[in-house]
Write an enzyme that holds these catalytic residues in place. Structure first.
Site, short mmCIF file in Angstrom:
data_model
loop_
_atom_site.label_atom_id
_atom_site.label_comp_id
_atom_site.label_asym_id
_atom_site.label_seq_id
_atom_site.Cartn_x
_atom_site.Cartn_y
_atom_site.Cartn_z
N HIS A 63 0.82 -1.21 0.00
CA HIS A 63 0.00 0.00 0.00
C HIS A 63 0.86 1.27 0.00
O HIS A 63 0.59 2.19 0.78
CB HIS A 63 -0.91 0.03 1.23
CG HIS A 63 -1.90 -1.08 1.30
ND1 HIS A 63 -2.47 -1.50 2.49
CD2 HIS A 63 -2.43 -1.87 0.32
CE1 HIS A 63 -3.31 -2.49 2.25
NE2 HIS A 63 -3.31 -2.74 0.93
N HIS A 65 -6.92 -0.57 3.25
CA HIS A 65 -6.33 -1.00 1.98
C HIS A 65 -6.58 0.12 0.97
O HIS A 65 -7.67 0.69 0.91
CB HIS A 65 -6.95 -2.32 1.55
CG HIS A 65 -6.69 -3.44 2.51
ND1 HIS A 65 -5.90 -4.52 2.20
CD2 HIS A 65 -7.08 -3.60 3.80
CE1 HIS A 65 -5.84 -5.33 3.25
NE2 HIS A 65 -6.55 -4.79 4.25
#
Length: 621
Positions: free
Chosen positions: A554, A599
């Site tokens: 990420h 996320h």
């Protein structure tokens, strides 16, 4: 030097006529091109660099207006008909060391015992949305309100972003069409957007136990019907970008056939942008751009309108011009790399590598933020876990045939069916090391649980497992992306600097303790047999963390937004590159000044939707 083609010996006027006629033909159908050498023209209104999660949103929204032409340049290949991309459960097969990944590795990580780790980034149409684990989480409302405060632009607030969130999303039934009442809150979701997501479409043995554990410990591990509502704390059912048991990516949604057929949209694959270049419109007058730390050096006011593209490091370059704007959507690694190769970055660092500086901005490539993850695994008294798909070839083939024929069975799920978002105690020792809480607010998670019905990674020959991966959701550590050399084809130096802040190590340890406490609930009696890792003492647990931490992939922040008046940051709140007179924006995850506690796929879609609208408003489209 341009690529050779059949028009090379034509007179200039005839060549222009040929290109125009060719474009009229392909405009009737839209067009995909295998590489830049066969692109029939060299000028578009908008050029989008990167056909990934954000880039295809931008291309879709801009090409809604038939009066403008849009080109997408993607470095990777097509996602079409790639089974490992289409099957949700096969997502682990495409996310590292494959044709569809950039196959980066980090520099040695000081806090990971000097280990370099794989750093996955999608290298295919759809970008990371074609290779990620499809998890759909927005983060907390406080994540966005903090961005609005820092950038002094309330357009980035949670409330004002709601139209863009709903514009992106369309909730669809899970593959098994089970009753989803109580598993999510329909009122906070989009039902007429572009990109599909759904709840898990195949039940696993751990599902009921997770829900029962939240009932046993409602204060420590509360149930949250929908952590995408803006209030994220608690444990709930996981949504994923899956449509009818198949991955829904930006390539399958925003570039679906009805959009790809637009005559004003071209997509070129297998072509790498090496630099963006100054326009002939660049001002000849000199000025001191003191906002961006030129330290008294004189520089011209630069406009950008040209993209340099190649298919190989030693191959020829082709130049594409944008009449209106170039949009960098190459991601948190690619976008700063292209900026720096173009001379936009730290003057001293670029000069040492022989890169001519056109704008000195030391913020480019800095502020890299990412989520470190550790897998916590237990042996279980159960045979219906992932391990059956790996060890039993007959069952694996039956599962694939069930997916092929009915889009049902275990392959319709991604790697998780539930997630948890939790905070460390207010009296935690972590705040002694870092008194300023790096989370966006009191209702934003410090760490995450990712529940999995099996073990990831190298699988033992015997045993069945359940895993709770623990993730530092609001890290204090910051790293960087820097050029390795002046060669645009050299991989950059990627340093996420995991656990550079002691706060993050403390959070990870507390998350592991919490996961162990969670699995001690009565719901797990007779199911969990013993832990896979035997570490119990704090020093042993810390060693395990250093030996096993990986990235959850990420990365954000390397071209961060800041207020227009700020003397740091890479883009303004309208996503225009600071210090560039005109012609260049960045729209992708690199513009987040702080990493969302979630996320990052959904947040990138949100960024791209609003960024596209900012562009349309600016150009009256």
């Amino acid at each position: 030097m341009a690529f050779e083609n059949g028009t090379a010996n034509m007179p200039s006027a005839a060549r222009k006529t040929w290109f125009s006629l060719t474009f009229l033909v392909v405009r009737c159908f839209g067009a995909f091109f295998d590489d830049i050498s066969v692109l029939p023209q060299d000028c578009y209104d908008f050029v989008v660099i990167g056909g990934g999660t954000a880039g295809l949103v931008v291309a879709n929204r801009l090409s809604e207006n038939p009066k403008v032409s849009v080109l997408v340049i993607e470095a990777g290949a097509s996602n079409k008909d790639v089974l490992d991309i289409k099957v949700p459960f096969y997502s682990t097969r495409v996310s590292s060391r494959t044709l569809y990944d950039w196959n980066y590795t980090t520099v040695p990580q000081a806090q990971l015992n000097g280990r370099s780790i794989d750093y996955t980034r999608g290298h295919v149409l759809g970008g990371c949305s074609s290779t990620n684990f499809m998890i759909y989480t927005r983060g907390s409302s406080e994540d966005y309100d903090r961005i609005a405060e820092v950038t002094r632009d309330q357009g980035w607030s949670w409330h004002n972003l709601q139209p863009f969130i709903l514009r992106n999303e369309i909730v669809t039934p899970p593959a098994d069409h089970h009753n989803t009442q109580g598993q999510y809150t329909p009122a906070v979701h989009g039902h007429s957007g572009v990109n599909s997501n759904s709840l898990p479409g195949f039940a696993t043995p751990m599902d009921e136990r997770i829900m029962r554990s939240t009932q046993e410990h409602p204060k420590e591990f509360p149930f949250n019907e929908d952590y995408n509502s803006g209030f994220q704390l608690g444990i709930g059912w996981g949504m994923a970008t899956i449509l009818n048991g198949e991955r829904s990516s930006s390539a399958t949604s925003y570039l679906a056939p009805k959009y790809a057929a637009r005559p004003n949209l071209h997509v070129v694959l297998n072509s790498r942008v090496t630099r963006v270049l100054a326009s002939s419109k660049t001002s000849s007058r000199s000025s001191i751009t003191s906002d961006y730390s030129t330290r008294g050096r004189t520089s011209k006011l630069v406009s950008i309108d040209t993209v340099e593209v190649a298919t190989a490091a030693d191959g020829p370059r082709k130049f594409i011009t944008a009449r209106k704007e170039i949009v960098l959507s190459a991601g948190s690694i690619g976008s700063p790399q292209i900026l720096m190769n173009s001379g936009i970055g730290d003057f001293d660092a670029l000069t040492k590598l022989g890169v001519e500086s056109i704008l000195n901005n030391p913020s480019v490539g800095q502020n890299l933020s990412d989520h470190p993850v550790v897998g916590n695994t237990w042996f279980v008294n159960e045979t219906e876990t992932w391990e059956k798909l790996v060890r039993n070839d007959t069952f694996a083939e039956e599962a694939l045939q069930l997916w092929r024929t009915k889009r049902q069975g275990p392959l319709v799920n991604t790697v998780t069916t539930q997630l948890g978002w939790l905070r460390i105690p207010d009296n935690s020792g972590a705040f002694k090391e870092h008194p300023d809480d790096p989370a966006a607010g009191p209702n934003t998670a410090h760490y995450e649980f990712v529940f999995a019905n099996g073990m990831r990674g190298k699988l033992p020959t015997e045993g069945n497992f359940v895993t709770i991966s623990t993730v530092v959701a609001s890290p204090a550590s910051r790293g960087s992306v820097q050029l390795r050399s002046g060669d645009p084809f050299d991989d950059p130096l990627i340093d996420p600097n995991f656990y550079g802040s002691k706060f993050d190590m403390t959070v990870m340890k507390e998350a592991i303790y919490a996961a162990r406490h969670f699995t001690a609930a009565k719901a797990w009696e007779g199911y969990i047999l013993k832990p896979y890792f035997s570490a119990t003492k704090e020093a042993e647990i810390e060693d395990m963390i250093r030996d096993t931490t990986r990235t959850i992939s990420h990365p954000v922040g390397t071209a961060a937004m800041s207020a227009k008046s700020a003397d740091y940051g890479v883009v303004d709140p309208d996503l225009r590159v600071k210090g560039i007179q005109s012609g260049l924006r960045v729209i992708d995850g690199s513009v987040f000044p702080y990493i969302p506690a979630g996320h990052t796929q959904a947040p990138v879609y949100i960024i791209a939707e609003r960024g596209s609208q900012l562009m349309k408003d600016a150009w009256g489209l």
